[in-house]
Design a protein around this motif. Structure first.
Motif, PDB file in Angstrom:
ATOM      1  N   SER A  39      -8.073  -2.909  -4.543  1.00 40.82           N
ATOM      2  CA  SER A  39      -8.562  -1.806  -5.369  1.00 40.82           C
ATOM      3  C   SER A  39      -7.391  -1.307  -6.206  1.00 40.82           C
ATOM      4  O   SER A  39      -6.259  -1.241  -5.727  1.00 40.82           O
ATOM      5  N   PHE A  40      -7.662  -0.956  -7.461  1.00 45.93           N
ATOM      6  CA  PHE A  40      -6.601  -0.478  -8.353  1.00 45.93           C
ATOM      7  C   PHE A  40      -7.223   0.363  -9.463  1.00 45.93           C
ATOM      8  O   PHE A  40      -8.438   0.329  -9.678  1.00 45.93           O
ATOM      9  N   ALA A  85       7.803  -7.242 -11.731  1.00 41.91           N
ATOM     10  CA  ALA A  85       6.340  -7.286 -11.795  1.00 41.91           C
ATOM     11  C   ALA A  85       5.715  -6.241 -10.867  1.00 41.91           C
ATOM     12  O   ALA A  85       4.720  -5.605 -11.218  1.00 41.91           O
ATOM     13  N   LEU A  86       6.302  -6.052  -9.686  1.00 36.99           N
ATOM     14  CA  LEU A  86       5.762  -5.075  -8.740  1.00 36.99           C
ATOM     15  C   LEU A  86       5.870  -3.651  -9.281  1.00 36.99           C
ATOM     16  O   LEU A  86       4.962  -2.834  -9.066  1.00 36.99           O
ATOM     17  N   GLN A  87       6.963  -3.347  -9.965  1.00 35.00           N
ATOM     18  CA  GLN A  87       7.115  -2.005 -10.533  1.00 35.00           C
ATOM     19  C   GLN A  87       5.962  -1.707 -11.484  1.00 35.00           C
ATOM     20  O   GLN A  87       5.406  -0.602 -11.480  1.00 35.00           O
ATOM     21  N   ASN A  88       5.575  -2.682 -12.289  1.00 34.95           N
ATOM     22  CA  ASN A  88       4.440  -2.525 -13.181  1.00 34.95           C
ATOM     23  C   ASN A  88       3.130  -2.455 -12.391  1.00 34.95           C
ATOM     24  O   ASN A  88       2.274  -1.604 -12.656  1.00 34.95           O
ATOM     25  N   TYR A  89       2.964  -3.313 -11.409  1.00 36.49           N
ATOM     26  CA  TYR A  89       1.758  -3.364 -10.587  1.00 36.49           C
ATOM     27  C   TYR A  89       1.525  -2.031  -9.869  1.00 36.49           C
ATOM     28  O   TYR A  89       0.392  -1.536  -9.799  1.00 36.49           O
ATOM     29  N   PRO A 129      -2.354   0.284  -6.538  1.00 33.65           N
ATOM     30  CA  PRO A 129      -3.170  -0.703  -5.820  1.00 33.65           C
ATOM     31  C   PRO A 129      -3.256  -0.416  -4.324  1.00 33.65           C
ATOM     32  O   PRO A 129      -2.365   0.205  -3.735  1.00 33.65           O
ATOM     33  N   ASN A 130      -4.333  -0.868  -3.738  1.00 35.75           N
ATOM     34  CA  ASN A 130      -4.510  -0.831  -2.291  1.00 35.75           C
ATOM     35  C   ASN A 130      -5.092  -2.180  -1.874  1.00 35.75           C
ATOM     36  O   ASN A 130      -6.060  -2.646  -2.463  1.00 35.75           O
ATOM     37  N   LEU A 131      -4.489  -2.793  -0.861  1.00 33.25           N
ATOM     38  CA  LEU A 131      -4.927  -4.094  -0.360  1.00 33.25           C
ATOM     39  C   LEU A 131      -5.474  -3.918   1.048  1.00 33.25           C
ATOM     40  O   LEU A 131      -4.774  -3.439   1.936  1.00 33.25           O
ATOM     41  N   ASP A 132      -6.727  -4.296   1.230  1.00 35.75           N
ATOM     42  CA  ASP A 132      -7.405  -4.134   2.511  1.00 35.75           C
ATOM     43  C   ASP A 132      -7.798  -5.520   3.031  1.00 35.75           C
ATOM     44  O   ASP A 132      -8.780  -6.109   2.594  1.00 35.75           O
ATOM     45  N   ASN A 161       0.819  -1.209   0.000  1.00 36.90           N
ATOM     46  CA  ASN A 161       0.000   0.000   0.000  1.00 36.90           C
ATOM     47  C   ASN A 161       0.857   1.265   0.000  1.00 36.90           C
ATOM     48  O   ASN A 161       0.461   2.288  -0.543  1.00 36.90           O
ATOM     49  N   GLU A 162       2.050   1.172   0.590  1.00 38.71           N
ATOM     50  CA  GLU A 162       3.000   2.293   0.594  1.00 38.71           C
ATOM     51  C   GLU A 162       3.790   2.379  -0.710  1.00 38.71           C
ATOM     52  O   GLU A 162       4.548   3.318  -0.902  1.00 38.71           O
TER      53      GLU A 162
END
Length: 163
Positions: A126-127, A90-94, A99-102, A56-57
């Motif tokens: 959410s993205f 992959a994370l750099q693209n993501y 995105p936010n993960l709750d 999330n950060e």
């Protein structure tokens, strides 16, 4: 009478209760051997929550610090990501999708036979896309090796429309 009460008290305090081995619940068959599970420490839940917060950060280094070098991710669309370098890419693209993960539930568990520690958890992801804000439900099976994340299997479900 006092002697009988004292004798009874001594007998009751000196009796040892038998220690039962954990029996576990459920099962998982690996190489033909059935394994049972017991709850694991909530330390694993805290590690998982910190890993999600790092997402999330959008803190790439922090996310990767929770993972083993040979991490494997099986994503809902069938994509498999192997290794921390591939996950970093992959994370750099993501992260471009903001995105936010709750998280809304989690259960850490350990196998009695093989000693593997996993957590199963649900979260709302959410993205942003060119079509606007999107959300989906994710269920994650996540394995720990020496308190680091080594395997992730993700499943998704579309959020039903609100009537």
């Amino acid at each position: 009478m006092k002697k009988y009460i004292l004798l009874l008290a001594i007998l009751l305090t000196s009796c040892e209760m038998p220690v039962e081995e954990p029996k576990g619940t459920g099962y998982w068959v690996v190489d033909g051997v059935e394994d049972k599970f017991i709850n694991a420490s909530d330390d694993y839940t805290e590690i998982y929550k910190a890993w999600l917060e790092a997402h999330n950060e959008k803190n790439l280094d922090k996310v990767l610090s929770f993972e083993t070098d040979d991490i494997r991710l099986d994503l809902p669309d069938g994509t498999v990501i192997e290794g921390i370098e591939a996950h970093s890419e992959a994370l750099q693209n993501y992260f471009t999708q903001d995105p936010n993960l709750d998280i809304y539930w989690a259960l850490p568990y350990v196998g009695l036979v093989n000693g593997e520690t996993w957590i199963i958890a649900g979260q709302v992801e959410s993205f942003k896309t060119q079509d606007g804000e999107q959300s989906r439900l994710l269920m994650i099976d996540l394995q720990f090796t020496e308190k680091k994340i080594s395997r992730i299997i993700a499943y998704e479900k579309a959020i039903p429309p609100q009537n």
